[in-house]
Scaffold this active site. Structure first.
Site, mmCIF file in Angstrom:
data_model
loop_
_atom_site.group_PDB
_atom_site.id
_atom_site.type_symbol
_atom_site.label_atom_id
_atom_site.label_comp_id
_atom_site.label_asym_id
_atom_site.label_seq_id
_atom_site.Cartn_x
_atom_site.Cartn_y
_atom_site.Cartn_z
ATOM 1 N N PHE A 104 23.604 -15.895 -4.812
ATOM 2 C CA PHE A 104 22.414 -15.792 -3.960
ATOM 3 C C PHE A 104 21.974 -14.390 -4.068
ATOM 4 C CE2 PHE A 104 21.242 -14.595 0.207
ATOM 5 C CZ PHE A 104 21.349 -15.650 0.971
ATOM 6 N N GLY A 105 20.315 -14.855 -4.018
ATOM 7 C CA GLY A 105 19.602 -13.436 -4.439
ATOM 8 C C GLY A 105 18.869 -13.008 -3.102
ATOM 9 N N ILE A 109 22.841 -15.564 -13.704
ATOM 10 C CA ILE A 109 21.859 -14.682 -14.277
ATOM 11 C C ILE A 109 22.051 -13.158 -13.825
ATOM 12 C CG2 ILE A 109 19.243 -13.818 -14.684
ATOM 13 C CD1 ILE A 109 18.682 -17.036 -14.711
ATOM 14 N N ARG A 136 6.031 -18.177 10.357
ATOM 15 C CA ARG A 136 6.589 -19.689 10.525
ATOM 16 C C ARG A 136 7.527 -19.629 12.162
ATOM 17 N NH1 ARG A 136 9.277 -22.324 5.790
ATOM 18 N NH2 ARG A 136 10.361 -20.443 5.946
ATOM 19 N N TYR A 174 -0.854 -27.236 -3.867
ATOM 20 C CA TYR A 174 -0.034 -26.681 -2.777
ATOM 21 C C TYR A 174 -0.637 -27.160 -1.448
ATOM 22 C CZ TYR A 174 2.907 -22.926 -0.803
ATOM 23 O OH TYR A 174 4.044 -22.473 0.027
#
Lengths: 472, 472
Positions: free
Chosen positions: A68-69, A206, A337, A394
């Protein structure tokens, strides 16, 4: 081994690492009850060795591990799925926040995985350097996340995609540490860096990334152009890409996105601008944002080339205000949002990329699929990453939310869009696979490709503890 | 299935596909007896379907398959090793010689694997296009071989390495056909194209490659500069690379290589040139070849930038003759080796790449290792591929041949050089791994990296028929 204070089992801490930031995640999180998976604990190691030690324990006890970043995945990449494991932890890498080393001569900086976008830039600025990776998730997402997902920033035309910046990567795996990248380029077999990048936590965690960095640019110049319609706009961007005249940021909005931008008055006097453009033959404008970063000399030189080609493509210069207005507002989208959700609006984005000869058909097909699925909707599209051979597309979609089944409403629309994409483009240009795109992966890389990924995973993660249920 | 005339079992045909073109290969081939492995048959399929059909038969009968293109490997990549198989064939792809398709809008051409360098350019020229991939093996090597080995051409600074050109790849594998590459860039998991590229025939037989192409350049401008010594020269190239001012060809010789070039009178009046350079402070010159290809406008623009930066780096312009002389003689090197061998000279090359901060140490260490192993030798070095973060180093070695043990003489020198490289650079920048570099691969990609490659191989080639004994 990480200290008791770095193992969190309280509900708020676990809930905070249970989802990413997709529309479906936001909808789920608004329900009165928690009906989505939540990790059993959050573990916060301090450095790569602690990450390895935690993995070793998780192997021994057969515990699933979700790296989790920033938690900004919009494809379910951090969902706390446990697969066949009885327990799963969120391995929060936020304490891996160091700039490990700077090699100014080679222009390489090693950053730990938990460093967020702004902090990376702040750390590098201390050395007069920049990474130049500015995706829309920039404010929250991390170096490790950028690598794990093959992120692409808004200035990718100039600075490259994240995988173009990576010279080396260090992972912790259930089979032990793994380090890759000894030279800028190599013919020593397949490039395994490109297997680690985009592995989404399934092949290892990583922990450090060695990155190509550049001098912090003294000059940043952003401006806007208008093109007469989508086809002319896409042609103009293709012309720039195929003549090595792309600005560092090159972003073309279609007519619908431009109209919304005009309606929201994107820092320009709208009526006057419309008259100005109409007088120059541009009645249905497509805005093009172009931005250069570098020394005054380089920016001037490159800007002249871009301008020369754009003029030949029929572009009308709108000016600096449009470019600067975009630059200053560019992280606002995700923040808005929740407000739109409060207003009963379904808002979501999706993206793809294709070769130039497929770009128009792909845009038409995705729009048609979304319209068929959603009925009345605002569908906006832009190109934000251009290559010699193709471009990204996009899409931003706004429609009235189906209050009875908001998740199902979007899932049906997204499935229709994904079906339209398969065969014409990639299922993701920079959002990654996660859970949401996994059903479409084998159409893209073949059943054999999926088997190769599974075989690679078995080699480094034989008991399957790493990010269960993601990617493959 | 390929026709009886396309299965060759005569000795000359089998011998012709038994080795590549390394010094060791040349030495072996000069011995009175054949003491190296030779394939049991040569099979020449006509197209990708026939390649697949041949593989299917080889799986059924457990026959090893060595894919064979131009046969220019200098690392044993096409040696007819059979591993644990009782039989092995050379799968010669030379009949896969077609330009399959051209997508001019996307600037993509699909070429079959057996097309050689000059033929690829001839086929593309018919469409006004070029690939721009010009390695020293250009005249014989094939598109499939370029992809299988991660080739890099002499104009890689402008056109990119071969893997940068590949948008898609089609392989035949023991598990069936495999096709990769649907968009210019993707975040749909790891980039498996970069696993196929460099797989050296161990993960499948590459049958077609989709390549980014460019308009054939109307203008080619090559010229020479001289730098005052190696350090100044490498600094000048680094400056160009880090300021996006590299010429398409950028090749810096060290003092020793420059002296040999002067002694051989590389198209310039040597004594006058020495005086001219000395008068400008360049007493121990390092030649720098720079070449631009493109429209007159682009070449002029880019040439001005390169020249501006080179001047600031202390480079003295030598002129067009030096550049043109290099350009016209650039494929001569390999052709001269047989003559040198006849003269009792051991001549071979080796190459690596490293980050800039390691380049000088790496060059010193490799020179020292070669000198210690060979005694009196001419060791020349050049940079032929430069990146923002580092550069390649290419060594040419000439020494008196040890007539008692010519193979052992070079093997010991090469091993010493490889030991010097490990830890500072990559074991190969563009020659690949084959047999000769295989012992050094795990130091570079980790034991885990080797296991990942083996796992990937098992997934696509469960019985291990593909290129036994190569890469891993």
């Amino acid at each position: 081994m990480v200290g008791a204070e770095n193992v969190l089992v309280d509900a708020p801490a676990r809930l905070a690492r249970a989802t990413g930031l997709s529309y479906l995640d936001l909808v789920r999180r608004r329900r009165p009850t928690v009906d989505f998976p939540v990790p059993d604990a959050v573990v916060l190691p301090a450095d790569p060795d602690e990450v390895q030690a935690v993995l070793d324990v998780c192997v021994r006890h057969d515990v699933g591990v979700v790296p989790f970043g920033g938690g900004t995945s919009v494809v379910g990449g951090v969902a706390a799925l446990r697969g066949e494991k009885t327990s799963v932890i969120a391995l929060d890498l936020v304490r891996l926040d160091a700039l490990v080393s700077v090699d100014a001569e080679s222009r390489i900086a090693v950053l730990q995985a938990g460093v967020r976008g702004p902090e990376a830039e702040r750390l590098l600025a201390g050395h007069g350097l920049t990474l130049g990776h500015v995706p829309q998730s920039f404010e929250r997402a991390t170096i490790g996340g950028f690598a794990a997902t093959r992120s692409a920033g808004q200035a990718s035309s100039g600075y490259g995609r994240f995988e173009d910046m990576v010279t080396g990567v260090r992972l912790a795996t259930p089979r032990g540490p793994w380090k890759l990248g000894v030279a800028p380029a190599s013919a020593a077999g397949p490039d395994l860096r490109q297997l680690a990048i985009g592995s989404e936590g399934t092949l290892g965690v990583i922990t450090e990334v060695a990155l190509r960095v550049r001098p912090a640019p003294p000059v940043r110049r952003y401006e806007g152009y208008a093109l007469p319609g989508w086809t002319a706009g896409a042609e103009a961007v293709r012309d720039l890409a195929q003549h090595h005249a792309l600005a560092d940021v090159t972003r073309l909005s279609d007519v619908d996105e431009t109209e919304v931008s005009l309606a929201l008055n994107a820092g320009v006097k709208t009526a006057a601008l419309r008259r100005y453009l109409a007088a120059r033959g541009v009645r249905r404008p497509c805005f093009l944002i172009v931005g250069w970063e570098g020394t005054a000399h380089d920016v001037a030189l490159r800007r002249r080339e871009t301008a020369r080609r754009l003029k030949a493509s029929g572009a009308v210069r709108v000016g600096k205000a449009l470019g600067e207005s975009w630059r200053h507002g560019r992280f606002a989208g995700p923040r808005q949002r929740d407000t739109l959700l409060d207003m009963g609006i379904c808002v979501e984005t999706l993206e793809t990329a294709a070769y130039w000869s497929n770009v128009d058909e792909l845009r038409d097909d995705v729009r048609a699929a979304l319209t068929a699925a959603l009925g009345k909707a605002i569908i906006m599209c832009h190109i934000s990453h251009a290559y010699e051979t193709g471009a990204s597309l996009y899409f931003t979609v706004l429609t009235a939310r189906d209050e009875a089944d908001p998740a199902g409403q979007w899932q049906r629309a997204k499935a229709a869009a994904c079906e339209a994409i398969a065969g014409l483009g990639t299922i993701s240009h920079h959002h990654a696979v996660g859970v949401d795109h996994a059903p479409y992966l084998s159409a893209e890389i073949g059943a054999l490709g999926v088997e190769v990924l599974r075989a690679a995973k078995s080699a480094v993660d034989p008991t399957g503890i790493l990010n269960p249920g993601k990617l493959v």
